[in-house]
Design a protein around this motif. Sequence first.
Motif, PDB file in Angstrom:
ATOM      1  N   ILE A   1       0.847  -1.191   0.000  1.00  0.00           N
ATOM      2  CA  ILE A   1       0.000   0.000   0.000  1.00  0.00           C
ATOM      3  C   ILE A   1       0.885   1.245   0.000  1.00  0.00           C
ATOM      4  N   SER A   2       0.496   2.209  -0.796  1.00  0.00           N
ATOM      5  CA  SER A   2       1.178   3.497  -0.782  1.00  0.00           C
ATOM      6  C   SER A   2       0.135   4.603  -0.670  1.00  0.00           C
ATOM      7  N   ALA A   3       0.560   5.745  -0.196  1.00  0.00           N
ATOM      8  CA  ALA A   3      -0.330   6.897  -0.066  1.00  0.00           C
ATOM      9  C   ALA A   3       0.420   8.132  -0.548  1.00  0.00           C
ATOM     10  N   THR A   4      -0.282   8.975  -1.295  1.00  0.00           N
ATOM     11  CA  THR A   4       0.322  10.173  -1.871  1.00  0.00           C
ATOM     12  C   THR A   4      -0.577  11.373  -1.605  1.00  0.00           C
ATOM     13  N   ILE A   5       0.030  12.482  -1.227  1.00  0.00           N
ATOM     14  CA  ILE A   5      -0.736  13.718  -1.032  1.00  0.00           C
ATOM     15  C   ILE A   5      -1.044  14.313  -2.397  1.00  0.00           C
ATOM     16  N   THR A   6      -2.315  14.397  -2.725  1.00  0.00           N
ATOM     17  CA  THR A   6      -2.729  14.928  -4.025  1.00  0.00           C
ATOM     18  C   THR A   6      -3.508  16.232  -3.906  1.00  0.00           C
ATOM     19  N   ASN A   7      -3.899  16.598  -2.689  1.00  0.00           N
ATOM     20  CA  ASN A   7      -4.611  17.861  -2.491  1.00  0.00           C
ATOM     21  C   ASN A   7      -4.246  18.399  -1.110  1.00  0.00           C
TER      22      ASN A   7
ATOM     23  N   PHE B   1     -11.273  -0.644  -3.885  1.00  0.00           N
ATOM     24  CA  PHE B   1     -10.182  -0.056  -3.117  1.00  0.00           C
ATOM     25  C   PHE B   1     -10.357   1.457  -3.080  1.00  0.00           C
ATOM     26  N   PRO B   2     -10.124   2.093  -1.917  1.00  0.00           N
ATOM     27  CA  PRO B   2     -10.372   3.536  -1.798  1.00  0.00           C
ATOM     28  C   PRO B   2      -9.440   4.349  -2.688  1.00  0.00           C
ATOM     29  N   GLY B   3      -9.940   5.506  -3.134  1.00  0.00           N
ATOM     30  CA  GLY B   3      -9.144   6.435  -3.925  1.00  0.00           C
ATOM     31  C   GLY B   3      -8.639   7.557  -3.051  1.00  0.00           C
ATOM     32  N   GLU B   4      -9.105   8.788  -3.299  1.00  0.00           N
ATOM     33  CA  GLU B   4      -8.657   9.932  -2.516  1.00  0.00           C
ATOM     34  C   GLU B   4      -9.569  10.164  -1.323  1.00  0.00           C
TER      35      GLU B   4
ATOM     36  N   THR C   1      -4.355  10.142  -1.653  1.00  0.00           N
ATOM     37  CA  THR C   1      -4.763   9.086  -2.577  1.00  0.00           C
ATOM     38  C   THR C   1      -4.092   7.778  -2.182  1.00  0.00           C
ATOM     39  N   PHE C   2      -4.917   6.745  -1.973  1.00  0.00           N
ATOM     40  CA  PHE C   2      -4.440   5.425  -1.583  1.00  0.00           C
ATOM     41  C   PHE C   2      -4.227   4.578  -2.837  1.00  0.00           C
ATOM     42  N   SER C   3      -3.174   3.788  -2.825  1.00  0.00           N
ATOM     43  CA  SER C   3      -2.878   2.935  -3.981  1.00  0.00           C
ATOM     44  C   SER C   3      -2.515   1.536  -3.516  1.00  0.00           C
ATOM     45  N   LEU C   4      -3.006   0.541  -4.261  1.00  0.00           N
ATOM     46  CA  LEU C   4      -2.680  -0.862  -4.012  1.00  0.00           C
ATOM     47  C   LEU C   4      -1.848  -1.350  -5.190  1.00  0.00           C
ATOM     48  N   ALA C   5      -0.631  -1.792  -4.891  1.00  0.00           N
ATOM     49  CA  ALA C   5       0.270  -2.205  -5.956  1.00  0.00           C
ATOM     50  C   ALA C   5      -0.337  -3.346  -6.762  1.00  0.00           C
ATOM     51  N   THR C   6      -0.170  -3.284  -8.063  1.00  0.00           N
ATOM     52  CA  THR C   6      -0.686  -4.325  -8.960  1.00  0.00           C
ATOM     53  C   THR C   6      -0.071  -5.673  -8.600  1.00  0.00           C
ATOM     54  N   GLY C   7      -0.927  -6.683  -8.561  1.00  0.00           N
ATOM     55  CA  GLY C   7      -0.452  -8.033  -8.273  1.00  0.00           C
ATOM     56  C   GLY C   7      -0.373  -8.375  -6.804  1.00  0.00           C
TER      57      GLY C   7
END
Length: 647
Positions: free
Chosen positions: A345-351, A386-389, A394-400
């Motif tokens: 899981i990764s998280a990025t500040i987008t706003n 899976f949740p977005g922003e 913004t939450f991200s789930l790595a492919t695979g």
Amino acid sequence: MANIFSIAQSGLAAAQAGIATTGHNIANQATPGYNRQQVIQASMDGQNLGGIGFIGNGVQVQTIQRIYNEFLGAQAVSGTATASQLSTYYAQINKVNNMIADPTAGLAPVLDSFFAGVQDLVANPGQVASRQSMLSGAQTMAARFQSLDAQFRSMQDGVNSEIEGAVTSINSYAQQIAKLNEAILKAGSTGQPPNDLLDQRDYIVGELAKQVKVTVSKQDNGYTVSIGNGQTLVIGNQAMQLAAVQSPTDANRLEVSYTSASGTSSIISESALAGGNLGGLFTYRSETLDQIQNSLGRIAIGLASTFNAQHRLGQDQNGELGGDFFNVGQPLVSGSTANNGDAEISATITNVDALTTNDYRLTFNGTDYRVTRLPDNTVVYADPAFPGEIDGVTFSLATGTDMDAGDEFLIRPTASGAQDFKVLISDVKDIAAAVPVRTTAPTTNTGTGSISAGVINADFDAATAAALPTTLTYDSAAGTFSGFPAGMDVTVTVNGTPTVYPAGTPVPFTEGATISFGGVEVQIDGAPANGDTFTISNNTNGDGDNRNMLALGELQTKNALQGGTASYNSAYAQLVSFVGNKTGEMKASSDAEATLLKQILDAQQSQSGVNLDEEATNLLRYQQAYQASGKVMQAASDMFDVLISLR
């Protein structure tokens, strides 16, 4: 005659017991947890002597009674837990208040100093000394952010140490209560209460309540003591164990683990351990310390992001577009050590504007992904997708990769913002004080039209720079400008309403409107005449240009944070105000609860405490009773001597 001797002897024994009990009370007047004792005595059944009726047989001591009010005792235990929690909370937050409210040690002085350097550079954009002063101010500000964050992290370590100490004390008290339960059970087999052991047990329960809220129930095998949501800490002569353990989702955070009688261990939720020193530590950490650290991180991230965005729109002394001036901290994501899935899981500040001071827990129950906002444990997202922003992150789930049912992740969006706040520029030539475009109007223009100096936005790139210079020509008959770079749409914004004109299309002129193309923005005012021209070109000599530095300086007072509601200084002022108000609130609550507890303890002592004046009176009374019983025995002896002499 024997009956008189027996009566006197019982009186002597009762008076002796009274003197001993009184002496015991006096000796323990200052003993913590001691409750005064008194002799309970009753007359012996009389002897029927026929026609003259019943003759008494003296007195007997039934028991030594402990003067103890169970209702007040329970109130004292409950009040102790509440007062201890508030006292701990206040003591901890007061340290933070003293730190950030210090006018010399807080963030406000270095913010002002940094922007003073910015203003000096506005006045002297080409001077190395001004550039170095501005850069030094930035480094000082970054150091202050890091220093404040380091102090908060040190406080987090201090909380961990105090949690360990509280858990050690709780385990010790639990073992003492279990041993006292066993000792009281054995001593009580005589049918008489072991008062001093009972006092010791109640005192230890009170000490335990200083560490955590407890619930006590009486059982045949002694006190059963529970904590939290009903976890049994002591039952009979058996004491369960607590342990301070590393949080599964945060290696820098200690939580409390409970080991049951069967040997099974589980972590107790912080919210379940209310009351006492431990409850105060947990509440302070989750509701205040985390929030303060996150607030400081949010200010750092907001300042770095907004300053960087403007700095990138400038031009440095090398003729290059400005780069990032500050490093922007990124969210911390940590998976539980108990996770079974391979999810990444990764998280990025987008706003940045939408950021809060909350942390989040991401879990998967086999069907839905759930995001819970901390510390109020409010579910803000629950869906099979899976949740977005969420709140600017913004939450991200790595492919695979996949989360298994029961997996969880802790996401802290702003926790590292202050720690990671750093200056990325070391060469003063890299400070982008200028703007990469400039405008000119020839003196041959016959109208009154004038063009602004020009600025750029984030759409400006190498393609636009390559398309410059461009000359705009006014057609008075059509009321339009032409000459914009080929292939670029033109946007005209009037009173906040944009209109897009396709590339190659003449653009209607509206005085004061913002005309933008390829990331370049200009305004034309006045009344241009037919054939008047205005040239927009690349800035080839920005040494004396301060336009971007002016825009950077305006950020000091601009409401650039929290969705346009706060400036840098006001955001920090809000943090200081929050801590100050919370400190005042906790002091008032702590003082009020301490007063209430004192009233309860005073009421308890008025019944159970030792009054030396009263005990002195009792001692005199028992001495006189002893002497009187001795006189009775002497009278009986004299009577017996008379009978002997008659023979």
